[in-house]
Design an enzyme around this catalytic site. Structure first.
Site, short mmCIF file in Angstrom:
data_model
loop_
_atom_site.label_atom_id
_atom_site.label_comp_id
_atom_site.label_asym_id
_atom_site.label_seq_id
_atom_site.Cartn_x
_atom_site.Cartn_y
_atom_site.Cartn_z
N HIS A 24 0.84 -1.20 0.00
CA HIS A 24 0.00 0.00 0.00
C HIS A 24 0.87 1.24 0.00
O HIS A 24 1.63 1.47 0.94
CB HIS A 24 -0.87 0.03 1.26
CG HIS A 24 -1.84 -1.11 1.33
ND1 HIS A 24 -3.18 -0.96 1.07
CD2 HIS A 24 -1.66 -2.42 1.60
CE1 HIS A 24 -3.79 -2.13 1.19
NE2 HIS A 24 -2.89 -3.03 1.51
N HIS A 31 -5.69 2.89 -2.81
CA HIS A 31 -5.39 2.35 -1.48
C HIS A 31 -4.18 1.42 -1.55
O HIS A 31 -3.16 1.64 -0.93
CB HIS A 31 -6.61 1.61 -0.98
CG HIS A 31 -6.69 1.50 0.50
ND1 HIS A 31 -6.18 0.42 1.18
CD2 HIS A 31 -7.23 2.32 1.43
CE1 HIS A 31 -6.40 0.59 2.47
NE2 HIS A 31 -7.04 1.72 2.66
N GLU A 46 -13.54 -7.89 26.54
CA GLU A 46 -12.56 -8.97 26.48
C GLU A 46 -11.49 -8.72 25.41
O GLU A 46 -10.32 -9.02 25.61
CB GLU A 46 -13.26 -10.31 26.19
CG GLU A 46 -14.27 -10.75 27.23
CD GLU A 46 -15.64 -10.10 27.04
OE1 GLU A 46 -15.83 -9.40 26.01
OE2 GLU A 46 -16.52 -10.30 27.90
N HIS A 98 -22.50 -20.11 27.25
CA HIS A 98 -21.39 -19.82 28.17
C HIS A 98 -20.51 -21.04 28.41
O HIS A 98 -19.58 -20.97 29.21
CB HIS A 98 -21.93 -19.32 29.51
CG HIS A 98 -22.45 -17.91 29.47
ND1 HIS A 98 -23.37 -17.48 28.55
CD2 HIS A 98 -22.17 -16.82 30.23
CE1 HIS A 98 -23.65 -16.19 28.76
NE2 HIS A 98 -22.94 -15.78 29.77
#
Lengths: 658, 658
Positions: free
Chosen positions: B27, B258, B405, B467
């Protein structure tokens, strides 16, 4: 005689408290705090008919704060959803009950999506709201005109996926989506401010939402806010200021009252505070009757809708799409594409073959909605002629999800759950790590979503180890109810797409290569061989096979090359292609044994880690693949440096043959 | 003679363009757009000394937009970091070069963290800024006083993890953290607005940041904005309005510029537009000299700091901590804890045992910084007496990460990369899915971070399948350079913690149970048996073993129970505990063979899917575990329903024995 709405809300509070107390596990704090908001929503705004949980034009209610499951079980019970009897409330969180710890789609009618892992609900709801607009564009107001309501807590809004969800929803101006934020400043560890001091309303506003705050215990003000929400031209967020454990007397507002914390005495005190006259699991008749009446209120609208469906010119097609059946002739063009490729095989990257399959499929299956997390050109998920899915008409079928893999996967779950839509999307396989929580929820719920994941190995080349999956195949194959397809060429790519679309209750991963790979299948087949999961691609010649080489995807070409070398050296060698392990596991023991075969030496080759390959090659088999992370270089060099070549495989097989 | 700063920036532009053109991959758009901002930062603000990339008090520069890697390689080359010669620039993205496709920590001195997967850099930088404040609290201004600068693009800010990062940073008031947003309205698929119309400045403001917009090509205004940033009391975000491919003449601002898109002719036109006189990979002498001077500018501050370090009362301790060496006697209290438990074994959940190990470790190792994603009480990560890590003094050692998390795992990477800190954190194991991308980056970089993951199986019980990890052990074990520990009791928990802390270049997962598990180890050992990965826990009695049962964690108790049943039935049976497969793989072939043994029947039991267990039990071994998702019920019931019991294991072994 009218029943006080606050008493109706108390019924939710008491049921939630009783169920948690009885299970000695679960959360009463949030259901009690949310009872007023939920009562206003479910008695005055939510469009539903408790006698028809699957009415296609119902509003969707998503409890993103899934730990507050007793809120929805209370609502389902009170409004008369048959599956949730008082016995089920009493059996909250017990084996086999309709009332598991967190709400589970497919398990409890009335539960629109499985929640619990925070943030998933809000992100899934975005997909539901997208599907609603898509079906609206296809079938019009008469059949499709409903809203999606989400209840989310502090935890949901702290999860990153919530940002992906709200920025996508804001971008798409999903005005029929409303988030009710349970703004109680409480998380498990204490006051939410110990970890969050951001201004959630400002944050939603920044994402293009209309926002409003309201006293979450004032029924009149809640109703006014919900009415306001229905009038906005953008998605809406209402910060409902609530007290956790509202009604629990001395424990009301206790930040440590998140989970099971109203023990015997506290529960009694809470009953007294609410002036609740009855023992656990019993309801005053007038309150029960008022709730049941609310549950039936939508019946008339639902019956009118049934009539409209019957007389609608596209009613049959709508019903088919919502049932999840594919249109007649869905695979005709795909079969023609397969036939053309058998006649005139073309070597290319499997992502290109996947794109060709999509070119054959998307015109035939109008409910397919594609997209990519900002890698459209790389994922080959865009089919020429597709228009972006966007406001104001939402008639387009290609979603620019942005760099939001997690939000994309969750939105796909929501679209599939809503029904009438078959979503597929694209990203690089390495970024399955970003969306894994949503992929898992899709597998658990059993929804038909197809995750196109290109650049599926070190074959990605120069972008290097951050972008090169090595453990992703294994980690995805480890997940229950997820079909991981890794086609080897044009034919297998087409077959894998067909199989993925035919699996209504299993999500799929389509692992595809960046780099060109040789043609593997040259003979016509009367059945979908990839759908068997593994099959003999090339038989041994000149005697019983001494070596079997197993491979998937781009390494099938390597295996065929190795077979050629071994055969040339006088070693009868067969090649088994393994495009989908999960489907192979579902074949008969005989088919599996025959496919694995009895060759003295079994070799597997995959540009990935070994984990799991033992099922094909046994404990003593030879594995040629990766043992660690990749590197940045042109792919040919990488395959050579890591020894994943026809020569390497042939030599390893010969060494093992002795 | 002074050199124009714009010309210095052009040097970055030209090098970036040339390297990408030469590699035909990569890039150039972002490096060219960011060149002015980077030039101002690296010549006027960033504290560094190119001759000492590892100076502990340097500012950290994080290129979150990792695909813009030529920006940092250009900067490192120009300022005189030895590793990045012009040859390396020429070898951009080639095998063995110091200039891989994305910046890789440990590979290229001067690269502070591996980036590429979007959003990771900004989230990692938050951890660096946290570590800086923590060390500042321990050692004071004289040794620790530096900033963290991040360059992030639209893609980084669309990733959900960026929200977790910025809300955490805002909450913690990390005023020495600055994000430079490359606000060029460009993503790979086109203008960023096709997928993002949110107001990023408002969003950061909502998270408690100070924000400012600036023309990203006006050196004076950039300098003013950076100066402003250094004066704020909260983290700062500067939206740098840039044009992608700035300087590329006709291609300047092209949203399709890009990636690699300046081909031969375009590169020539860009050179002309910039008035650049030299051929590829050559620099005008004056510009090269000006850059080298900038790279040496920090030398005097660095030498003064060296002196301060030498004379500082805690200088030796600082050096030790930054090197990553543990303090003398780090494990003395832990050994005492082990001895006490051998003398007086206590059955409990392994998360409780882990908490006890932490109680012994954290006072002895002051650089350990704990925390949890809002599950402190469940994760047992908090040790009594710990104070929250928070403004204004940051002397606390417990981080309330919030329900983040992913942000937590990335911040831990940043803390470890910064050095002087050993981070550990807690969540439920199921939510490893949320943080997996950051766990992987930690494994790839080789940093010492310890992820405590409790509730590691269906033993979690009532919370249900959302869970309950079933595939998580396999999916984490599949990841290279990650040690997955699953201790069975107090002794193994202590041993696993010791081993995790001793592994400086490998992150660890600590898989721990919610439910109580029986005592497994009762005899004293002279060495850390868990650190061998697997070992014989109970020998067969009454003859050679006919059965070997392999198990980890909570199922070691099941295995011991099964052994008892089998021995009672006259079947000599041994049990092998497997607390860490990765370490077992590193043992000698003889040790591994001896440990696996020669029993006729090999059984494995784990409350998880089978994948990978073949390495212990072979192709034909018996596996007792899970084949799908769990369910919501008390854990005893679940183990029974899923057949994971001593009786079940014993029967399966007997059936196999025949």
């Amino acid at each position: 005689m009218s029943v006080s709405p606050v008493k109706m809300a108390d019924a939710i509070r008491v049921l939630s408290m009783d169920a948690v107390h009885h299970a000695k596990s679960g959360h009463q704090g949030a259901p009690m705090g949310l009872a007023d908001v939920a009562t206003v929503l479910w008695t005055k705004f939510l469009k539903y008919d408790a006698s028809k949980p699957d009415w296609a034009d119902r509003d969707r209610f998503v409890l993103s704060a899934g730990h507050a499951s007793m809120l929805i079980y209370s609502l389902l019970h009170l409004t008369g959803f048959k599956a949730v009897t008082m016995d089920q409330i009493r059996n909250f969180r017990q084996w086999g009950s309709a009332t598991p710890g967190h709400p589970e789609y497919g398990h409890t009618p009335g539960v629109e999506t499985t929640t619990g892992p925070l943030g998933q609900g809000i992100a899934t709801a975005v997909g539901m709201a997208m599907a609603e607009r898509s079906l609206h564009a296809r079938y019009g107001d008469d059949l499709v005109d409903h809203r999606t309501w989400v209840v989310a807590g502090d935890g949901c809004l702290m999860e990153g996926v919530s940002q992906e969800a709200i920025s996508l929803a804001g971008r798409l101006k999903l005005s029929k989506l409303t988030v009710l934020f349970d703004d109680n400043n409480t998380t498990i560890d204490g006051e939410a401010t110990i970890s969050e001091t951001g201004d959630q309303m400002l944050r939603f506003k920044a994402a293009g939402w209309a926002v409003k705050a309201v006293d979450g215990h004032d029924h009149g003000k809640i109703a006014a806010a919900l009415r306001w929400a229905t009038r906005q031209k953008v998605p809406t967020m209402i910060a409902c200021k609530t007290k956790i454990s509202k009604g629990a007397g001395p424990k009301e507002g206790d930040v440590h009252g998140h989970g099971y914390s109203l023990f015997d005495e506290e529960a009694t005190l809470a009953r007294q505070a609410m002036g609740w006259p009855l023992p656990p699991f019993e309801l005053p008749e007038d309150i029960a009757a008022a709730w049941l009446k609310a549950g039936r209120k939508g019946g008339s609208a639902r019956r009118k809708w049934d009539k409209r469906l019957k007389s609608h010119k596209d009613g049959a097609d709508f019903t088919r799409a919502v049932k999840g059946d594919l249109p007649t002739g869905a695979f005709d063009a795909l079969q023609a594409h397969i036939d053309a490729n058998i006649a005139n095989p073309v070597a290319n990257a499997t992502r290109v073959h996947s794109g060709s399959a999509l070119t054959a499929l998307t015109p035939a299956i109008p409910e397919m909605i594609g997209g990519s997390a900002d890698l459209t050109g790389s994922n080959n998920t865009y089919v020429k002629g597709m228009v972006p899915f966007d406001a104001p008409d939402y008639a387009g079928r290609y979603v620019h999800y942005g760099v939001r893999e997690h939000g994309m996967a969750a939105a796909m779950n929501g679209m599939a759950l809503h029904g009438g839509v078959i979503p597929y999307s694209g990203t690089f396989m390495c970024f399955a790590d970003y969306s894994r929580a949503a992929i898992r929820l899709g597998a658990l719920m059993g929804v038909r979503v197809i995750h196109v994941m290109t650049h599926d190995s070190i074959g990605l080349g120069e972008d290097g180890p951050t972008h090169q999956p090595v453990e992703h195949l294994a980690s995805l194959r480890a997940m229950p109810n997820l079909n991981v397809y890794r086609p080897a060429d044009a034919i297998e790519a087409a077959e894998c797409w067909q199989s993925a679309l035919q699996h209504k209750t299993t999500p799929s991963i389509m692992a595809l290569s960046r780099q060109k790979t040789p043609v593997a299948r040259t003979a016509s087949a009367t059945e979908n061989l990839s759908a068997k999961g593994a099959y003999e691609l090339a038989a041994a010649e000149g005697g019983d096979a001494q070596v079997t080489i197993f491979a998937s995807g781009t390494e099938v070409g390597v295996a065929l090359g190795a077979r050629q070398l071994l055969q040339a050296g006088g070693v009868p060698t067969r090649v088994v292609s393994t495009p989908c392990w999960e489907l192979f596991e579902q074949q008969s023991a005989k088919y599996r044994a025959d496919t694995i075969g009895k060759a003295k030496v079994r070799v597997a080759v995959e540009a990935a880690v070994k984990m799991g390959w033992e099922r094909f090659i046994g404990e003593d088999g030879v594995f040629v693949g990766m043992t660690g992370f990749g590197a940045s270089a042109p792919f040919e060099r990488l395959y050579k440096e890591f020894g994943i070549t026809a020569e390497g495989v042939a030599e390893a097989a010969k060494a093992k043959l002795g």
